[in-house]
Scaffold this motif. Structure first.
Motif, short mmCIF file in Angstrom:
data_model
loop_
_atom_site.label_atom_id
_atom_site.label_comp_id
_atom_site.label_asym_id
_atom_site.label_seq_id
_atom_site.Cartn_x
_atom_site.Cartn_y
_atom_site.Cartn_z
N ALA A 182 0.83 -1.21 0.00
CA ALA A 182 0.00 0.00 0.00
C ALA A 182 0.86 1.26 0.00
O ALA A 182 0.56 2.22 -0.72
CB ALA A 182 -0.93 -0.01 1.22
N TRP A 213 -7.40 -2.37 -1.71
CA TRP A 213 -6.99 -2.15 -0.33
C TRP A 213 -8.18 -2.07 0.61
O TRP A 213 -8.01 -2.19 1.82
CB TRP A 213 -6.15 -0.89 -0.23
CG TRP A 213 -4.88 -0.99 -1.01
CD1 TRP A 213 -4.47 -0.19 -2.03
CD2 TRP A 213 -3.87 -1.98 -0.86
NE1 TRP A 213 -3.26 -0.61 -2.52
CE2 TRP A 213 -2.87 -1.71 -1.81
CE3 TRP A 213 -3.70 -3.08 -0.02
CZ2 TRP A 213 -1.72 -2.49 -1.95
CZ3 TRP A 213 -2.57 -3.86 -0.16
CH2 TRP A 213 -1.60 -3.56 -1.10
N ALA A 217 -7.15 -5.71 2.31
CA ALA A 217 -6.07 -5.07 3.05
C ALA A 217 -5.29 -6.08 3.89
O ALA A 217 -4.06 -6.01 3.98
CB ALA A 217 -6.63 -3.96 3.94
#
Length: 755
Positions: A182, A213, A217
């Motif tokens: 990320a 995400w 995630a």
């Protein structure tokens, strides 16, 4: 009475377990088949023979630098981790399943109902030669036959997933293990608006990354494991088994923001979209400077801009491989293939035939997807604007690749209909129906924006409008057993001037005034980016003029003065970019393209004329020229200006980084250029001294010019006084390929548009 044998999903009778495991034919007799009776085996018909036990779950720490398996070979799965197959992970397709794959079930069924036909591809009015045209045109006349066929297709769609090859599952896991983290994506996102490429839509990239995400995630976080990324891979495999949904261009609901987003992402996130993200990451890595902080992150494992981009290219190619199980040429598949090939082209050498073949495959996929012939839209929708941008870009690049390779184009105006996209920014296109309507109303009658801003589509429209000129040049140069006339070339020159006249004022080139500094640093930076794009458009225009003059010179319809002047102007424009390179750090990755694609041919013309003026090479034979060409064959120029431009261009070639894909070719030409400059200066110094040159040159009048090259002093007695080692050096022979007045073109591939 014997019981009716069980049926498989494909309608065939089910085999008993001993025959199925031995892979022999079973006569499907119940309760025992003849083979089991003969061999005294326990004949059992399993209710779900393909079901397997769930393997144990292993939590293996992540290794971001896991090497991808060879895409052309089968890899063995690691012994310490057993990857589950699709049929063993307990997949549920019910609407209550919260996974994104399950949420797309309703959409998949609706997509299947829209494809409720015997031959599922749509048919255009121009496709009467297709093998299935008669059936598609008369599908209402087939009645029950058509219904039975479609029911069979739907039954095949809803069947349980087949057992996957273990190598394919391993490839999926290894690929997702290398997905950028990320924080890496956040750092790469800072320069996404400086790419100016319709094939890398910032809106598409940002929305899909946001979805990844948001939903994955934990699975793709920094503590990712092979088992966690398999959950993502399983959802992607499920989505890939469903028909690819495509918005209907005729529906007004297509203008809705969420509707368009769900076309390429949302519940329809597929492997090709993941491949697009990998390609974007690789191109973003390649655009960074060597000292960028993104390469200091621990997950990069010391990679630089080249090795990081190569890793992303491998993953993008793996995503294309993973689509082979249910290969379907959709718009997103074409984008994925094109971006992967482009990433490869900016990593490996431009002289590679492999890249040329790959681009041919992309153009074939482009045609298979139907993007080469778009039906005019009744209403401008986001999807139509998106497809028009792709079509115009591919049509333009097809002409550029053909010109540089001297190969016939794959796309012709006789068979293609690629409308220009409107000059709109993505925020207006994907900001909702009302915002789109307001933005369209502000355009002028030719589709240009009236705010004086430069968008990605602004650059694309300016380049795509030059495609007919490039196609005309190809037709004149590559036609077999045919000669063109001077009037044909002049007609193309008139068309080129008319096209440039249609450009709006805010993209018209104004020379060095483009680089005047502004008081505000923010405005100055934005102005520098705009000046860069305007300069690149001007280079394209000059290139068309250069090629047209080449046709006239080769066929002896004209002398070399106009060709030399265009080459000199092109060199000045290129050097203006390099002189302002500090303001264009985001575009440093494109400078090697500019030097090779535009600078080398023009520098070759300047070098040849400079050598002729110095009497270091024999002049063109007058007997071979027509009287008109002979009268104007003497090329007049300032030796000082030419030498200064060549010296600065050599500095530009030396400035190109070793990690650039054209670094070797630039180094080779730099050596040639340096030897030519040295030879010219040596010849001047030996004749009458360099300090006396200006006065002698000024004393010469028109009556003193007896032959080409006498606009400068002749090197008396040293016409061919070049180092013997230099005469046998291969670089001097290679210069003949650069001199477009003597022979073939410099071998290049795809030009750098757009970046």
């Amino acid at each position: 009475m014997l019981a009716e044998p069980r049926k498989r999903h494909n309608g065939q009778p089910q085999a008993c377990e001993p025959c199925r495991k031995a892979k022999v034919r079973c006569d499907h007799t119940s309760p025992k088949c003849s083979r089991c009776v003969l061999r005294s085996l326990d004949c059992i018909y399993h209710p779900a023979p393909m079901t397997k036990r769930r393997p144990p779950i292993s939590h293996t720490p992540i290794e971001f630098d896991t090497t991808l398996p060879d895409l052309l070979t089968t890899q063995n799965v690691s012994s310490f981790f057993q990857i589950p197959t699709e049929s063993s992970v307990g997949i549920s397709l019910s609407p209550t399943d919260p996974s994104p794959a399950a949420s797309s079930g309703l959409t998949a069924r609706s997509s299947a109902s829209k494809r409720n036909m015997l031959f599922q591809e749509q048919l255009g009015q121009h496709e009467t030669t297709r093998f299935s045209a008669v059936f598609v045109e008369n599908q209402d006349s087939f009645g029950a036959v058509m219904l039975d066929a479609t029911n069979s297709n739907l039954h095949e769609l809803d069947r349980e997933p087949d057992v996957m090859a273990r190598s394919r599952v391993e490839l999926a896991v290894r690929t997702l293990l290398n997905f950028p983290t990320a924080r890496t994506c956040d750092m790469l996102m800072t320069g996404i608006h400086h790419i100016y490429d319709v094939w890398l839509s910032p809106t598409m990239i940002q929305q899909c990354l946001k979805q990844v995400w948001t939903e994955y995630a934990s699975e793709l976080g920094e503590l990712r494991t092979r088992e966690s990324v398999w959950k993502v891979a399983n959802d992607l495999f499920l989505n890939h088994k469903r028909p690819h949904s495509t918005p209907d261009c005729d529906l007004s609901s297509n203008s809705d923001h969420a509707s368009w987003m769900n076309w390429f992402g949302g519940p329809h996130l597929r492997w090709e979209m993941i491949g697009i993200l990998f390609s974007w990451a690789g191109i973003a890595f390649r655009s960074k400077q060597e000292w960028d902080p993104v390469f200091d992150l621990p997950e990069q494992h010391g990679r630089n801009r080249n090795t990081a981009a190569e890793k992303m290219r491998e993953c993008a190619a793996a995503c294309i491989r993973l689509c082979e199980g249910n290969f379907e040429i959709s718009d997103t598949m074409v984008i994925c293939m094109k971006n992967s090939t482009r990433l490869q082209s900016i990593i490996i050498s431009d002289e590679s035939d492999r890249v040329r073949v790959d681009y041919g495959t992309v153009r074939s996929a482009f045609i298979s997807a139907g993007l080469h012939r778009l039906t005019p839209a009744k209403e401008i929708t986001p999807f139509f604007q998106h497809r028009a941008s792709l079509a115009s870009s591919m049509y333009y690049h097809d002409k550029c690749h053909s010109l540089f390779n001297a190969r016939p184009p794959m796309l012709s105006n006789r068979y293609c209909q690629c409308p220009l996209p409107l000059d709109l920014c993505e925020e207006d296109v994907y900001g909702g129906r009302e915002r789109l309507a307001v933005a369209i109303a502000k355009l002028d009658s030719n589709g240009w924006n009236t705010n004086g801003q430069i968008f990605t589509t602004t650059w694309l429209r300016a380049l795509a409008m030059l495609s007919p000129i490039r196609e005309g040049i190809l037709e004149l140069t590559l036609s077999v057993n045919s000669k063109f006339t001077k009037s044909q070339v002049e007609d193309l020159q008139v068309q080129l001037r008319n096209i440039v006249a249609l450009y709006p004022p805010h993209i018209q080139y104004q020379g060095n005034s483009e680089w005047h500094s502004q008081s505000s640093s923010q405005f100055h930076r934005r102005s520098a980016h705009g000046a860069y794009i305007i300069t690149r458009i001007q280079l394209d225009v000059l290139q068309c003029q250069f090629l047209l003059q080449r046709l006239l010179v080769v066929q002896q319809f004209s002398g070399g003065q106009d060709l030399f002047d265009i080459a000199q102007e092109t060199m000045s424009v290129i050097l203006s970019l390099w002189q302002n390179r500090d303001q264009l750090q985001e575009f440093h990755h494109a400078f090697d393209w500019i030097a090779v694609s535009y600078g080398m041919p023009c520098a070759g013309i300047l070098c040849v004329e400079l050598l002729r003026a110095s009497s270091l090479v024999p002049p063109a034979q007058q007997s071979e020229l027509s009287s008109t060409a002979a009268a104007s064959e003497c090329v007049k120029f300032s030796r000082s200006e030419v030498v200064q431009n060549l010296v600065m261009f050599r500095a530009l070639l030396d400035w190109i980084r070793p990690t650039d894909n054209n670094a070797q070719l630039s180094k080779k030409f730099k050596t040639v250029l340096q030897r030519i400059i040295d030879a010219v200066f040596d010849s001047l110094g030996s004749s009458c001294g360099m300090q006396t040159q200006p006065s002698e040159q000024q004393s010469q009048g028109p009556q003193d010019q007896q032959s080409p090259g006498q606009n400068v002093p002749t090197a008396t007695g040293r016409e061919h006084d070049i180092d013997p080692d230099m005469n046998t050096f291969n670089d001097m022979d290679w210069l003949n390929t650069v001199d477009w007045t003597q022979g073939g073109w410099l071998e290049q591939i795809n030009p750098p548009f757009p970046y």
